[in-house]
Scaffold this active site. Structure first.
Site, PDB file in Angstrom:
ATOM      1  N   TYR A 140       0.849  -1.021   0.024  1.00 30.17           N
ATOM      2  CA  TYR A 140       0.141  -0.148   0.040  1.00 30.17           C
ATOM      3  C   TYR A 140       0.839   1.370  -0.127  1.00 30.17           C
ATOM      4  CZ  TYR A 140      -2.684   3.798   2.027  1.00 30.17           C
ATOM      5  OH  TYR A 140      -3.124   4.976   1.982  1.00 30.17           O
ATOM      6  N   PHE A 168      -1.880  11.245   8.249  1.00 29.13           N
ATOM      7  CA  PHE A 168      -1.934  10.413   9.199  1.00 29.13           C
ATOM      8  C   PHE A 168      -2.959   9.787   9.307  1.00 29.13           C
ATOM      9  CE2 PHE A 168       2.622  10.646  10.690  1.00 29.13           C
ATOM     10  CZ  PHE A 168       3.088  11.591   9.690  1.00 29.13           C
TER      11      PHE A 168
END
Ligand code: UDP
Length: 331
Positions: A140, A168
């Site tokens: 990913y 984040f």
């Protein structure tokens, strides 16, 4: 501005669409509804289609006189990217290449792209600055890094102006409780804990208690979706031709898994039982942003600075919509 939001029916994209509408932009959403929900799109036209259909994307860009693209569409589960990397190279790298080509052929040269702290892998220094080495530890993160490099090359060769925003942990929901997070199956910590509070799960499993952190559980930087949206708006205003901005979007404060659960107990008043399990593959111990570059170059900082206010907004959504968008009829 006329803006195409790719993946605008998804979690972060739908909150972006709402903010763009409130800021007076004309928004078109392009989404294949593989993860997104029709009911999450508010105040915008929805075109249902696949990003790999380059001619459809080009036609939408042209017919709606699109001036900028904000691109959220991606597969984004670390664990799944390890077991099914083909899906990630297809949905992330190949699909973004098709989008870039459709933009190039129609002369659309502004892009805001969802990147991720997963491009850093296991950081040497926390809080993480943008100068940290980018060495992803799962497919990913690697697909997002490949795309960042593609954007650099398109900027240099074809004049693309872009921002790659390294998120984040996106969390929370719109303050008015109308849209929120709804993944099936759910894999993210805060919604899972809130599902326990709703009685939909018996307990939350804590993935690993032997990390080198004060309480042994992983530390993450939870950033509210509307704060992410505000940063995208700021980035959109600052795009310059043939150049790229790459910035972290976080609060700068980290919370452990146990602290998240404790906060959810306080907000919901539910005891939230836990079980302790092994580590989840691919999870770094601690990911916390140094958000100072975003403050400098975007004039942005997170408004939701404490986890409790983020969880409160998420709880408002989940408690009012315990079955997510299913409450509102079929996709
Ligand atoms: N986590 C956990 N139990 C769960 C889901 C997540 O302990 O049921 C932990 C996970 O290992 C990570 C943190 O919670 O340390 C945040 O995970 P999430 O999947 O929400 O986001 P990620 O950090 O993977 O983007």
């Amino acid at each position: 501005m006329n803006i195409l939001v790719v993946g605008g029916a998804g979690y972060i994209g739908s909150h972006m669409v709402k903010l763009l509408g409130a800021a007076g932009h004309r928004v078109v959403v392009f989404d294949n509804l593989s993860e997104g929900h029709r009911g999450a799109v508010t105040g915008a036209e929805l075109v249902v289609g696949d990003l790999q259909d380059e001619s459809l994307v080009a036609q939408v860009l042209e017919s709606r006189s699109i001036e900028a693209v904000i691109h959220f569409a991606a597969s984004a589960l670390v664990g799944e990217s390890v077991t099914n990397p083909a899906k990630y190279y297809g949905n992330n790298v190949v699909a973004t290449y098709r989008l870039l080509e459709a933009m190039r052929s129609t002369g659309v040269s502004k892009l805001v792209f969802s990147s991720t702290c997963a491009t850093y892998g296991q950081p040497d220094l926390v809080p993480i600055r943008e100068t940290e080495k980018q060495a992803p530890v799962n497919p990913y993160g690697f697909t997002k890094l490949v795309i960042e490099r593609m954007l650099d090359d398109y900027a240099a060769a074809y004049g693309l102006g872009f921002a790659a925003l390294r998120y984040f942990n996106a969390s929370g929901a719109a303050e008015d409780g109308t849209i929120g997070e709804d993944h099936v199956p759910e894999s993210h910590l805060i919604p899972i804990v809130l599902q326990v509070a709703l009685g939909q799960r018996d307990a939350v499993s804590v993935f690993g208690t032997d990390y080198p952190t004060p309480d042994g559980t992983c530390i993450r930087d939870y950033i509210h979706v509307d704060d992410l949206g505000a940063a995208h708006l700021a980035a959109l205003e600052r795009l310059t031709p043939a150049a790229g901005l790459k910035v972290n979007l976080g609060t700068g404060t980290g919370y452990s898994v146990l602290e998240v659960i404790e906060t959810c107990r306080r907000v919901t008043g539910h005891p939230i039982p836990v079980t302790f399990g092994p580590r989840r593959a691919g999870d770094p111990a601690e990911l916390v942003a140094d958000p100072s570059l975003a403050r400098q170059v975007l004039g942005w900082q997170a408004r939701y600075r404490d986890l409790e206010s983020i969880v409160r907004s998420a709880w408002r959504w989940h408690s009012a919509h315990p079955r997510g968008y299913d409450d509102r009829g079929p996709k």
